[in-house]
Design an enzyme around this catalytic site. Structure first.
Site, short mmCIF file in Angstrom:
data_model
loop_
_atom_site.label_atom_id
_atom_site.label_comp_id
_atom_site.label_asym_id
_atom_site.label_seq_id
_atom_site.Cartn_x
_atom_site.Cartn_y
_atom_site.Cartn_z
N LYS A 158 79.88 40.93 5.60
CA LYS A 158 79.40 40.56 4.28
C LYS A 158 80.45 39.68 3.61
O LYS A 158 81.62 39.74 3.94
CB LYS A 158 79.16 41.84 3.46
CG LYS A 158 78.60 41.58 2.06
CD LYS A 158 78.10 42.85 1.43
CE LYS A 158 77.71 42.66 -0.03
NZ LYS A 158 77.03 41.38 -0.33
N ASN A 207 66.47 38.51 -2.30
CA ASN A 207 67.63 39.24 -2.77
C ASN A 207 68.43 38.38 -3.73
O ASN A 207 68.53 37.17 -3.56
CB ASN A 207 68.51 39.73 -1.61
CG ASN A 207 69.64 38.77 -1.28
OD1 ASN A 207 70.68 38.79 -1.93
ND2 ASN A 207 69.43 37.92 -0.28
N GLY A 245 74.11 38.83 -5.48
CA GLY A 245 75.23 38.19 -6.17
C GLY A 245 76.56 38.38 -5.48
O GLY A 245 77.62 38.34 -6.11
N ASN A 257 80.75 30.51 3.02
CA ASN A 257 79.48 30.53 2.31
C ASN A 257 79.50 29.49 1.19
O ASN A 257 80.02 29.75 0.11
CB ASN A 257 79.21 31.92 1.75
CG ASN A 257 77.88 32.01 1.03
OD1 ASN A 257 77.13 31.03 0.95
ND2 ASN A 257 77.58 33.17 0.51
N ASN A 270 70.98 29.45 5.41
CA ASN A 270 71.11 30.49 4.40
C ASN A 270 69.72 30.67 3.78
O ASN A 270 68.76 30.02 4.18
CB ASN A 270 72.15 30.07 3.35
CG ASN A 270 72.85 31.26 2.73
OD1 ASN A 270 72.25 32.31 2.53
ND2 ASN A 270 74.12 31.11 2.41
N SER A 316 75.50 37.50 7.86
CA SER A 316 76.29 38.01 6.74
C SER A 316 75.40 38.59 5.64
O SER A 316 74.38 38.03 5.27
CB SER A 316 77.14 36.88 6.16
OG SER A 316 77.84 37.33 5.03
N CYS A 336 77.59 29.53 -2.72
CA CYS A 336 78.14 30.10 -3.95
C CYS A 336 78.07 29.07 -5.08
O CYS A 336 78.24 27.87 -4.85
CB CYS A 336 79.59 30.51 -3.76
SG CYS A 336 79.87 31.70 -2.47
#
Length: 300
Positions: free
Chosen positions: A44, A68, A71, A125, A190, A20, A128
């Site tokens: 994504k 990266n 955001g 995800n 991740n 992703s 976050c």
């Protein structure tokens, strides 16, 4: 020769997916990659409303990879369904949607909107920032991870993959919490939190100061975490972190992953995913392996 793998009742023609945030929804790569050759396209991250993401600069090259701090910029679920999912329907590949949010309610809204679509699985995800917990990521506290997983499982129509953050003391504690709450699978890892400083300007390179590191340098950490987690839980794992070729992918399979995802290397070589598929097939022929599933957890 059989390259198919089954994860939570979903059969993938091969174990190679996209990670992703590195492949969009396939549109940007469809001129380079035959999406029909991939096990799945993992989109994504998508939220309930559009997110602008972080201020620039938000990408930096570092030794052995990249940082990266995008955001999770995304157009929101409405545009995603109308544009991205409509595009992916043209291809014979599974679609896994990455879901992000700032509150549990945000996640649940997206999960419910996707319930009547042709999406095969949901990847949640949990890196976050949880606004109700002072911006601590959902995936950094076992209690928070258990809570969000169990609430999503109550609403989701598709199998649920929880994407684990490596930025924790014990990855197996987080994996067990997700499994106990009903997760159907895990994806890991991740990005690892990193930083780069411009010594001539004496300033942070990223506007956000820190960013997520991905690329070849994180692979040994990712392989170790996949192996540890495979020993700790019974649910399938999708392994990722620095995969640039078939050898890297096979390492993850031998460590216990049921499938793999290619991330940062898509930016270096847009053909990487298909090259990994072909490389796994060549490896199977070389060693007389009939079923790719025989490789899973194959290290002694």
């Amino acid at each position: 020769m059989n390259t198919a793998v089954n994860i939570a009742g979903v059969t993938f023609q091969n174990p190679v997916m996209t990670a992703s945030g590195t492949f969009g929804s396939g549109m940007e790569y469809s001129d380079f990659v035959d999406l029909n050759r991939l096990g799945a396209v993992v989109t994504k991250g998508v939220a309930n409303v559009p997110w602008e993401g972080n201020p620039t600069p938000r990408v930096a090259e570092v030794y052995g990879g990249m940082l990266n701090a995008i955001g999770l910029q995304n157009p929101g679920i409405d545009v995603f369904i109308e544009r991205d999912l409509a595009f992916l329907k043209k291809y014979d590949t599974k679609v896994i949607v990455n879901v992000c949010g700032k509150t549990v309610e945000d996640y649940l809204e997206v999960v419910e909107r996707l319930s009547d679509t042709d999406v095969s699985m949901l990847e949640i995800n949990v890196s976050c920032p949880n606004v109700k917990e002072g911006a601590i990521a959902f995936g950094q506290k076992a209690e928070s991870l258990y809570d969000i997983t169990s609430q999503i499982k109550k609403k989701a129509k598709q199998p649920v993959i929880m994407k684990l953050s490596p930025n924790v003391t014990d990855i197996t504690e987080m994996a067990r919490a997700a499994e106990a709450a009903g997760a159907d699978a895990l994806s890991m890892i991740n990005t690892i939190t990193g930083m780069k400083i411009d010594i001539h300007r004496r300033k942070f390179v990223l506007a956000n100061r820190t960013g997520g590191m991905s690329g070849p340098a994180v692979k040994p950490v990712a392989v170790r975490m996949v192996y540890q987690t495979a020993q700790a839980v019974k649910i399938p794992i999708i392994g990722m972190g620095g995969i640039g070729n078939a050898e890297d992918a096979i390492e993850f399979l031998l460590a216990g992953a049921s499938a793999v995802a290619v991330g940062a290397m898509n930016f270096v070589n847009p053909y990487t995913t298909v090259e990994v598929v072909e490389g796994i097939e060549a490896y199977m022929r070389q060693y007389g392996i009939e079923n790719v599933t025989d490789l899973i957890g194959g290290v002694m």
